[in-house]
Design a protein around this motif. Sequence first.
Motif, PDB file in Angstrom:
ATOM      1  N   ALA A 181      -3.757   3.828   1.850  1.00  0.00           N
ATOM      2  CA  ALA A 181      -5.110   3.831   2.411  1.00  0.00           C
ATOM      3  C   ALA A 181      -6.016   2.898   1.612  1.00  0.00           C
ATOM      4  CB  ALA A 181      -5.679   5.247   2.395  1.00  0.00           C
ATOM      5  N   GLY A 182      -6.701   2.010   2.320  1.00  0.00           N
ATOM      6  CA  GLY A 182      -7.691   1.142   1.687  1.00  0.00           C
ATOM      7  C   GLY A 182      -7.147  -0.016   0.879  1.00  0.00           C
ATOM      8  N   ASP A 188       3.469  -0.398  -5.952  1.00  0.00           N
ATOM      9  CA  ASP A 188       2.685   0.794  -6.257  1.00  0.00           C
ATOM     10  C   ASP A 188       1.570   1.060  -5.252  1.00  0.00           C
ATOM     11  OD1 ASP A 188       4.155   1.319  -8.603  1.00  0.00           O
ATOM     12  OD2 ASP A 188       2.965  -0.144  -9.714  1.00  0.00           O
ATOM     13  N   THR A 189       1.440   0.209  -4.238  1.00  0.00           N
ATOM     14  CA  THR A 189       0.388   0.418  -3.239  1.00  0.00           C
ATOM     15  C   THR A 189       0.968   0.929  -1.911  1.00  0.00           C
ATOM     16  OG1 THR A 189       0.498  -1.933  -2.607  1.00  0.00           O
ATOM     17  CG2 THR A 189      -1.167  -1.304  -4.233  1.00  0.00           C
ATOM     18  N   TYR A 190       2.203   1.392  -1.937  1.00  0.00           N
ATOM     19  CA  TYR A 190       2.857   1.929  -0.746  1.00  0.00           C
ATOM     20  C   TYR A 190       3.098   3.428  -0.893  1.00  0.00           C
ATOM     21  CZ  TYR A 190       4.016  -2.818   0.828  1.00  0.00           C
ATOM     22  OH  TYR A 190       3.956  -4.129   1.249  1.00  0.00           O
ATOM     23  N   ALA A 191       3.102   4.107   0.236  1.00  0.00           N
ATOM     24  CA  ALA A 191       3.531   5.501   0.302  1.00  0.00           C
ATOM     25  C   ALA A 191       4.785   5.555   1.171  1.00  0.00           C
ATOM     26  CB  ALA A 191       2.439   6.369   0.909  1.00  0.00           C
ATOM     27  N   VAL A 192       5.591   6.553   0.978  1.00  0.00           N
ATOM     28  CA  VAL A 192       6.792   6.736   1.790  1.00  0.00           C
ATOM     29  C   VAL A 192       6.616   7.990   2.637  1.00  0.00           C
ATOM     30  CG1 VAL A 192       9.291   7.043   1.802  1.00  0.00           C
ATOM     31  CG2 VAL A 192       8.227   5.581   0.064  1.00  0.00           C
ATOM     32  N   SER A 202      -1.757   4.947   4.660  1.00  0.00           N
ATOM     33  CA  SER A 202      -2.814   4.468   5.537  1.00  0.00           C
ATOM     34  C   SER A 202      -3.186   5.524   6.566  1.00  0.00           C
ATOM     35  CB  SER A 202      -2.334   3.208   6.265  1.00  0.00           C
ATOM     36  OG  SER A 202      -3.178   2.890   7.344  1.00  0.00           O
ATOM     37  N   SER A 203      -4.457   5.527   6.958  1.00  0.00           N
ATOM     38  CA  SER A 203      -4.902   6.472   7.978  1.00  0.00           C
ATOM     39  C   SER A 203      -4.180   6.259   9.310  1.00  0.00           C
ATOM     40  CB  SER A 203      -6.415   6.344   8.197  1.00  0.00           C
ATOM     41  OG  SER A 203      -6.745   5.039   8.651  1.00  0.00           O
TER      42      SER A 203
END
Length: 211
Positions: free
Chosen positions: A47-48, A57-61, A78-79
């Motif tokens: 997000a953002g 480090d700016t990713y989610a799984v 991300s939303s």
Amino acid sequence: MNDQLLELVDELSRVGADAVQRGLALASGGNLSVRVPGADEFAITGAGTFLDRLTVDTYAVVDLEGRTTDPSSSVRPSSEWKLHQRTYRARPDVNCIIHLHPQYAVLLDALGHRVRFFTLDHAFYVKSIGRTDFYPNGSDELADTAALEAGNHNCIIMGHHGSSAIGPDIEMAYRRAVNMEQAAEATYRALLLGDTESEFPPEQWEKLHHD
């Protein structure tokens, strides 16, 4: 992330930087995701996050049920994660989703103009464009209608919002995103010249996709 996904995330991060450089997105205007073929989880930009400043480090799984697979991570997806999740569920052959905010495509759609294809690349890579009405970002309505359009199209314009381009890999998804916006810009320029009809020859389009 496993080694395969880490490698894909590195490639996708370079795409994010290129998209911003080309003007396909500004700052954090958009989100990108990728998965290992056949996997039931995907990496998505947080997000953002600015698309030209992406790192691992700016990713989610997130898995296909919508759950983050590393609850200890401080990165929130991300939303628009539902948009990606539901498109992957609708299209098992898709392994990358490029969601951007391209100005020409969104402008033409808002003005009621269809994006026309002028070149071989437009016709071959984009092929067809679906669309949705405006729905709030991150909403179920947007995710569901975009996933429905993805059943018939590899490129989708979301009214007053942005676009998605999908593909079996990062390269093809990005080729489609770039060519869709180039086609939109060409359509805009044609309209400025007063042309409302010219486009790639329909008989050649049919031959291109049925040979």
